[in-house]
Design an enzyme around this catalytic site. Structure first.
Site, PDB file in Angstrom:
ATOM      1  N   CYS A 133       0.827  -1.204   0.000  1.00  0.00           N
ATOM      2  CA  CYS A 133       0.000   0.000   0.000  1.00  0.00           C
ATOM      3  C   CYS A 133       0.864   1.258   0.000  1.00  0.00           C
ATOM      4  CB  CYS A 133      -0.939  -0.012   1.208  1.00  0.00           C
ATOM      5  SG  CYS A 133      -1.987   1.447   1.276  1.00  0.00           S
ATOM      6  N   CYS A 136      -0.596   4.137   2.027  1.00  0.00           N
ATOM      7  CA  CYS A 136      -0.453   4.038   3.488  1.00  0.00           C
ATOM      8  C   CYS A 136       0.994   4.285   3.914  1.00  0.00           C
ATOM      9  CB  CYS A 136      -0.843   2.648   3.987  1.00  0.00           C
ATOM     10  SG  CYS A 136      -2.255   1.919   3.165  1.00  0.00           S
ATOM     11  N   ASP A 137       1.944   3.757   3.161  1.00  0.00           N
ATOM     12  CA  ASP A 137       3.317   3.685   3.667  1.00  0.00           C
ATOM     13  C   ASP A 137       4.327   4.557   2.925  1.00  0.00           C
ATOM     14  OD1 ASP A 137       2.426   1.811   5.481  1.00  0.00           O
ATOM     15  OD2 ASP A 137       2.789   0.137   4.134  1.00  0.00           O
TER      16      ASP A 137
END
Ligand code: NAP
Length: 326
Positions: A133, A136-137
């Protein structure tokens, strides 16, 4: 807890089904599952969902869909369905907390999960440099060099998002031509932070506490080489989340649920929509369209059942139908 409609999964298919079922006064229950909002909620920018001229964040789009369904009475529950008993009606859904839900109809919209590379280091270094992701990261890789694996839309879309943070993005692809849409290819080729390694696969992810590199294999020459990197983002397709439906619903050879074009599965009263059915288009808009169809079919199905029940002389005269015979 009984519902006329239980929707399993909360991506665009499930949330659109919830909106339509709620507006049909069916008070649907949405079981959110492991990934509330579905994969779209982990996508940075969605530029191809109609109605948003400047695009919209994936999380915001999913969140809006949920709020819209809730406004018409959809209920939401954070749990996992572990098995379904369809031997009698209503259906019985068992959850991971030991609870039982019952439902007159079920809409399956459990989506698909990222396919793993299946190479040494991938599991051990998950969340220590291996991520599925970028949204997200990506932030954790400011100023770093990362590898994205794959040549499809996800690889390029998410890779281009990562270039906001990283110093260098290396896209490793097993062929020398990309599958991604031309517009994404143009953007990637024009981006000075992006470098391609063609005809190659990641054979191992290296590192002890965190990712320090990858071992690459050139598929034409057979040569292996090591590349120092801080992160690895595999984007090599998806696997449908249909484990709990094996033996109940008909699946194709890839594990996707087979439907009849009207989102009906082989079990009357169970419908399916979105990425758990569709391995061709896999768009938020097509998933939403299928979710709409599934909810309309569920509404008609319930109306037919009610109509038939009114014509029956006495409830004890009705025997439980066998699977697939209703
Ligand atoms: P995809 O289109 O199936 O692409 C997967 C990529 O991974 C392909 O390039 C494939 O190589 C490669 N690959 C597969 N297995 C591999 C393996 N074991 N090792 C190394 N490479 C491997 O999957 P996706 O990119 O996740 O896209 C899925 C769907 O979502 C598509 O329909 C796509 O259009 C859609 N999507 C759309 C957008 C958008 O519209 N902006 C964004 C994201 C996703 P080959 O090319 O050699 O097969």
């Amino acid at each position: 807890m009984h519902s006329k409609v239980v929707i399993i999964g909360s991506g665009p298919a499930g949330l659109t089904a919830a909106l339509y079922a709620a507006r049909a006064n069916l008070e649907p229950l949405v079981v959110r599952g492991l990934q509330p909002g579905g994969l779209i909620a982990t996508t940075a920018e969605v530029e191809n969902y109609p109605g948003f001229v400047e695009g919209i964040g994936g999380f915001e789009l999913a969140d809006n869909m949920e709020k819209q369904a809730a406004r018409f009475g959809a209920q939401f529950k954070d749990t996992l369905i572990t098995s379904i008993d369809a031997s009698a009606r209503p259906f019985v859904l068992h959850t991971d907390s030991g609870e039982q839900l019952t439902a007159d109809t079920i809409i399956v919209s459990t989506g698909a999960s990222p396919r793993k590379l299946g190479v040494p280091g991938e599991e051990q270094l998950a969340n220590r440099g291996v991520s599925y992701c970028a949204t997200c990261d990506g932030f954790f890789f400011r100023g770093k060099r990362v590898v994205v694996v794959g040549g499809g839309n996800s690889a390029l879309d998410e890779g281009l998002f990562l270039t906001r943070y990283v110093d260098e993005l290396v896209i490793v692809h097993r062929r020398d031509t990309l599958r991604a849409d031309p517009i994404l290819q143009e953007r990637a080729f024009a981006n000075p932070k992006v470098r391609f390694v063609w005809d190659s696969t990641v054979e191992a992810i290296l590192g002890d506490e965190k990712v320090t590199g990858v071992r690459l294999r050139n598929l034409r020459t057979g040569e292996t080489s090591e590349l120092a990197v801080d992160g690895v983002f595999p984007y090599i397709g998806h696997i449908p989340n249909t484990g709990i439906f094996k033996g109940l619903l008909e699946l194709d050879e890839g594990g996707y649920i087979l439907t009849d074009g009207r989102q009906r599965t082989n079990v009357p009263g169970i419908f399916a929509a979105g990425d758990v059915v569709d391995h061709i288009y896999r768009q938020a808009i097509t998933a939403a369209g299928e979710g709409c169809k599934a909810a309309m079919e569920a509404t008609w199905y319930l109306a037919e059942q009610e109509h038939a029940a009114r014509k029956q002389p006495a409830p004890e005269a009705v025997s439980s139908p066998a699977l697939g015979q209703w």
